[in-house]
Design an enzyme around this catalytic site. Structure first.
Site, PDB file in Angstrom:
ATOM      1  N   GLU A  99      -5.926   1.959  -8.412  1.00 21.12           N
ATOM      2  CA  GLU A  99      -4.805   1.219  -7.816  1.00 21.12           C
ATOM      3  C   GLU A  99      -4.615  -0.087  -8.606  1.00 21.12           C
ATOM      4  OE1 GLU A  99      -5.518  -0.619  -3.927  1.00 21.12           O
ATOM      5  OE2 GLU A  99      -3.504  -0.032  -3.317  1.00 21.12           O
TER       6      GLU A  99
ATOM      7  N   CYS B 175       0.838  -1.206   0.000  1.00 18.78           N
ATOM      8  CA  CYS B 175       0.000   0.000   0.000  1.00 18.78           C
ATOM      9  C   CYS B 175       0.871   1.253   0.000  1.00 18.78           C
ATOM     10  CB  CYS B 175      -0.915   0.008   1.202  1.00 18.78           C
ATOM     11  SG  CYS B 175       0.015   0.128   2.712  1.00 18.78           S
TER      12      CYS B 175
HETATM   13  P1  NAD Z   1      -9.331  -6.854   0.254  1.00 17.73           P
HETATM   14  O1  NAD Z   1     -10.064  -5.606   0.549  1.00 17.73           O
HETATM   15  O2  NAD Z   1      -9.779  -7.691  -0.894  1.00 17.73           O
HETATM   16  O3  NAD Z   1      -9.382  -7.849   1.531  1.00 17.73           O
HETATM   17  C1  NAD Z   1      -9.047  -7.394   2.824  1.00 17.73           C
HETATM   18  C2  NAD Z   1      -9.841  -8.200   3.842  1.00 17.73           C
HETATM   19  O4  NAD Z   1     -11.241  -7.991   3.630  1.00 17.73           O
HETATM   20  C3  NAD Z   1      -9.594  -9.710   3.745  1.00 17.73           C
HETATM   21  O5  NAD Z   1      -9.483 -10.234   5.038  1.00 17.73           O
HETATM   22  C4  NAD Z   1     -10.839 -10.214   3.027  1.00 17.73           C
HETATM   23  O6  NAD Z   1     -11.212 -11.521   3.436  1.00 17.73           O
HETATM   24  C5  NAD Z   1     -11.919  -9.217   3.427  1.00 17.73           C
HETATM   25  N1  NAD Z   1     -12.912  -9.037   2.364  1.00 17.73           N
HETATM   26  C6  NAD Z   1     -12.696  -9.069   1.017  1.00 17.73           C
HETATM   27  N2  NAD Z   1     -13.863  -8.850   0.351  1.00 17.73           N
HETATM   28  C7  NAD Z   1     -14.814  -8.648   1.293  1.00 17.73           C
HETATM   29  C8  NAD Z   1     -16.222  -8.363   1.228  1.00 17.73           C
HETATM   30  N3  NAD Z   1     -16.871  -8.225   0.056  1.00 17.73           N
HETATM   31  N4  NAD Z   1     -16.891  -8.215   2.375  1.00 17.73           N
HETATM   32  C9  NAD Z   1     -16.261  -8.334   3.568  1.00 17.73           C
HETATM   33  N5  NAD Z   1     -14.941  -8.617   3.687  1.00 17.73           N
HETATM   34  C10 NAD Z   1     -14.227  -8.765   2.564  1.00 17.73           C
HETATM   35  O7  NAD Z   1      -7.777  -6.476   0.126  1.00 17.73           O
HETATM   36  P2  NAD Z   1      -6.559  -7.417  -0.313  1.00 17.73           P
HETATM   37  O8  NAD Z   1      -6.655  -7.684  -1.771  1.00 17.73           O
HETATM   38  O9  NAD Z   1      -6.420  -8.553   0.610  1.00 17.73           O
HETATM   39  O10 NAD Z   1      -5.324  -6.425  -0.026  1.00 17.73           O
HETATM   40  C11 NAD Z   1      -4.894  -5.451  -0.931  1.00 17.73           C
HETATM   41  C12 NAD Z   1      -5.481  -4.090  -0.622  1.00 17.73           C
HETATM   42  O11 NAD Z   1      -5.149  -3.718   0.703  1.00 17.73           O
HETATM   43  C13 NAD Z   1      -4.903  -2.993  -1.504  1.00 17.73           C
HETATM   44  O12 NAD Z   1      -5.961  -2.139  -1.880  1.00 17.73           O
HETATM   45  C14 NAD Z   1      -3.922  -2.272  -0.605  1.00 17.73           C
HETATM   46  O13 NAD Z   1      -3.674  -0.932  -0.935  1.00 17.73           O
HETATM   47  C15 NAD Z   1      -4.627  -2.388   0.703  1.00 17.73           C
HETATM   48  N6  NAD Z   1      -3.705  -2.202   1.807  1.00 17.73           N
HETATM   49  C16 NAD Z   1      -3.765  -1.018   2.479  1.00 17.73           C
HETATM   50  C17 NAD Z   1      -2.888  -0.776   3.512  1.00 17.73           C
HETATM   51  C18 NAD Z   1      -2.938   0.523   4.254  1.00 17.73           C
HETATM   52  O14 NAD Z   1      -2.281   0.619   5.272  1.00 17.73           O
HETATM   53  N7  NAD Z   1      -3.677   1.511   3.819  1.00 17.73           N
HETATM   54  C19 NAD Z   1      -1.934  -1.751   3.875  1.00 17.73           C
HETATM   55  C20 NAD Z   1      -1.921  -2.956   3.183  1.00 17.73           C
HETATM   56  C21 NAD Z   1      -2.815  -3.167   2.144  1.00 17.73           C
END
Ligand code: NAD
Length: 497
Positions: free
Chosen positions: A382, A281
């Site tokens: 992104e 991120c």
């Molecule tokens: P994601 O949003 O797909 O998933 C994150 C979490 O949410 C997981 O545990 C997943 O099981 C859950 N989830 C996914 N879809 C869901 C839904 N429809 N309803 C409820 N829960 C749901 O993210 P990812 O692909 O695992 O990670 C990448 C993203 O995380 C990127 O956008 C990145 O920028 C972000 N990120 C942000 C930071 C920060 O500090 N801002 C740090 C690391 C990653």
């Protein structure tokens, strides 16, 4: 096949759900494990256990909690090779990078070893005549964490050590793409002396997340992931009267000023854009070339992007590993196709990379676009892969305007030798984490991590003092011990005379 279960009340348990998810090794493109996708009743059971554990854990003196944190730190260090290999095998990033991310998580545990110091309250003698007042911070109860795939150890460690050291109990829902390390961390924490039920892990997907959002006994939710899900978590957790911090996606810009040390800027950008295959991120996915530096910047970058060593994370020669899943690889390639269609100039094309012996792995080479424009989707959205977009800006003002207008506000940095430019940038930019000649300005554990705008919904950043504030509530006590003389009733608003 290896089965990844839950960790509740100090034990690994299968729970009641029969749904399963697949966990792959992205370096070879093969399934390595199955993860149990928990149900609402699995989550509710873990919360019940955590609620009971809170009664005694919250009363444990902070110094005793700190001793367990010290032991946990030691155990993470002792097991760091095994933990790092778990990250590499399920996420794909290269070994040294995975180890670095584990250490950044460990640093939060180190911060919590000093928890008695940061939990100290404030005291004023004589706020009024013979009246004293003091403020204390008390734990909230059961807290929950929902974490993304890209830092399977570090991001959970931003949350649960802080919450637990502050006297809360915790239920973690890790990413279903790389869940193994959370179970291992729970086992180590228990070995460190953490009482049963204080830290629990429920694996799963949306079903568990939705159960967290409506469970009345969960008092606070920490989330890190993509922006649409962060917004969903923020709205629904708040609707159900929980404290919430929800960190979302990013599009980080690195401004390259004409006066900068170009070599430093290019090397900084290489690590920040292509390290961890851009799945950070805080990755720099846009380079803003200011004035006349653009052509030289692109020339120097292109040589290095072409020479990037892509390979499995356990190969010491690899600088960049595979992407996490086949679907994510297709998504990133799709964005490169889109950039070409939108009219950006593709200087280095990594789409056709083939690795002998690893044909089924989810690899893509580094990609570099030039002349990207602000109305293109590859600029606005992104990508979360090893794709760097160069945007040209006439001057410093145009560069900062671009950043301030973008919907995301996670991180940014500037390369310059001009102190006035650096200072103005830090002061005026609408971004949560800023680097000056630093490519990835991730705050250390005793500062706090968090973005602005649509990169964070909520009021508090993670870890450091902000983390302590998030995981505790303030109580202020005012006291008087009258010495014998009873006063008459007073019907006016008391003021401190
Ligand atoms: P994601 O949003 O797909 O998933 C994150 C979490 O949410 C997981 O545990 C997943 O099981 C859950 N989830 C996914 N879809 C869901 C839904 N429809 N309803 C409820 N829960 C749901 O993210 P990812 O692909 O695992 O990670 C990448 C993203 O995380 C990127 O956008 C990145 O920028 C972000 N990120 C942000 C930071 C920060 O500090 N801002 C740090 C690391 C990653």
């Amino acid at each position: 096949m290896n089965l990844i279960q839950h960790f509740v009340n100090g034990k690994i348990i299968p729970g009641k759900s029969d749904r399963r998810g697949k966990v792959f090794n992205p370096a070879i493109g093969e399934q390595e494990s199955e993860v149990i996708l928990g149900s609402k009743s699995d989550l509710d059971n873990a919360v019940e256990v955590a609620k009971k554990a809170f009664d005694t854990w919250s009363l444990k003196p902070p110094i005793q909690r700190a001793r367990i944190m010290f032991k946990f730190k030691e155990l993470i260090e002792k097991n760091s090779d095994e933990l790092t290999k778990m990250i590499v095998s399920e996420h794909g990033k290269v070994y040294e990078d995975a180890k670095g991310s584990l250490i950044r998580g460990l640093e939060v545990v180190e911060f919590t070893c000093g928890i008695p110091q940061v939990l100290k309250g404030e005291f004023t003698e004589n706020v009024g005549t013979d009246i004293d007042s003091w403020s204390i911070r008390q734990p909230l109860g059961v807290c929950a964490g929902i974490t993304p795939f890209n830092f399977p150890a570090m991001v959970p460690m931003w949350m649960f050590p802080m919450a637990i050291a502050c006297g809360n109990t915790f239920v973690l829902k890790p990413s279903e793409k790389d869940p193994s390390i959370s179970i291992k961390l729970a086992e180590l924490f228990q070995e460190a002396g953490l009482p049963d039920g204080v830290f629990n892990v429920i694996n799963g997907d949306k079903e568990v997340v939705d159960a967290i959002l409506i469970n009345k006994d969960i008092k606070a939710v920490s989330f890190v992931g993509s922006t649409p899900i962060a917004k969903y978590i923020y709205e629904n957790a708040a609707k159900n009267e929980k404290r919430v911090q929800a960190l979302g996606g990013a599009k980080n810009h690195c401004v390259v000023m004409p006066d900068c040390d170009l070599n430093q800027a290019v090397n900084g950008l290489m690590g920040a854009a292509y390290g961890s295959a851009g799945e950070r991120c805080m990755a720099q996915s846009v380079a803003v070339a200011v004035g006349n530096i653009g052509d030289n910047l692109v020339k120097e970058l292109s040589k290095k992007v072409e020479a990037l060593k892509v390979g499995p994370g356990m190969d010491k020669k690899s600088e960049m590993g595979p992407l996490v899943t086949k679907e994510h690889l297709e998504k990133v390639k799709g964005y490169v196709d889109l950039g070409v269609k939108e009219g950006a100039k593709l200087i280095v094309d990594g789409r056709n990379l083939k690795l002998q012996g690893y044909e089924k792995g989810y690899y893509i080479g580094g990609c570099l676009f030039d002349h990207v424009k602000k109305d293109m989707r590859i600029y606005k959205e992104e990508i979360f892969g090893p794709v760097l977009s160069v945007v040209r800006a006439k001057n410093f003002e145009e560069a900062t305007q671009l950043i301030n207008d973008h919907e995301f506000g996670n991180g940014t940095s500037i390369y310059t030798r001009d102190g006035d430019v650096g200072r103005t940038f830090a002061s005026k930019i609408k971004i949560g984490m800023v680097g000056i000649n630093i490519p990835i300005p991730v705050p250390v554990a005793f500062h706090s991590f968090g973005g602005w705008k649509r990169s964070l919904f909520g009021d508090q950043h993670m870890h450091g003092i902000e983390g302590v504030r998030f995981y505790t509530k303030l109580k202020t006590i005012t006291s008087r011990w009258p010495s014998g003389i009873r006063s008459d009733p007073e019907f006016i608003m008391p003021t401190m005379k």
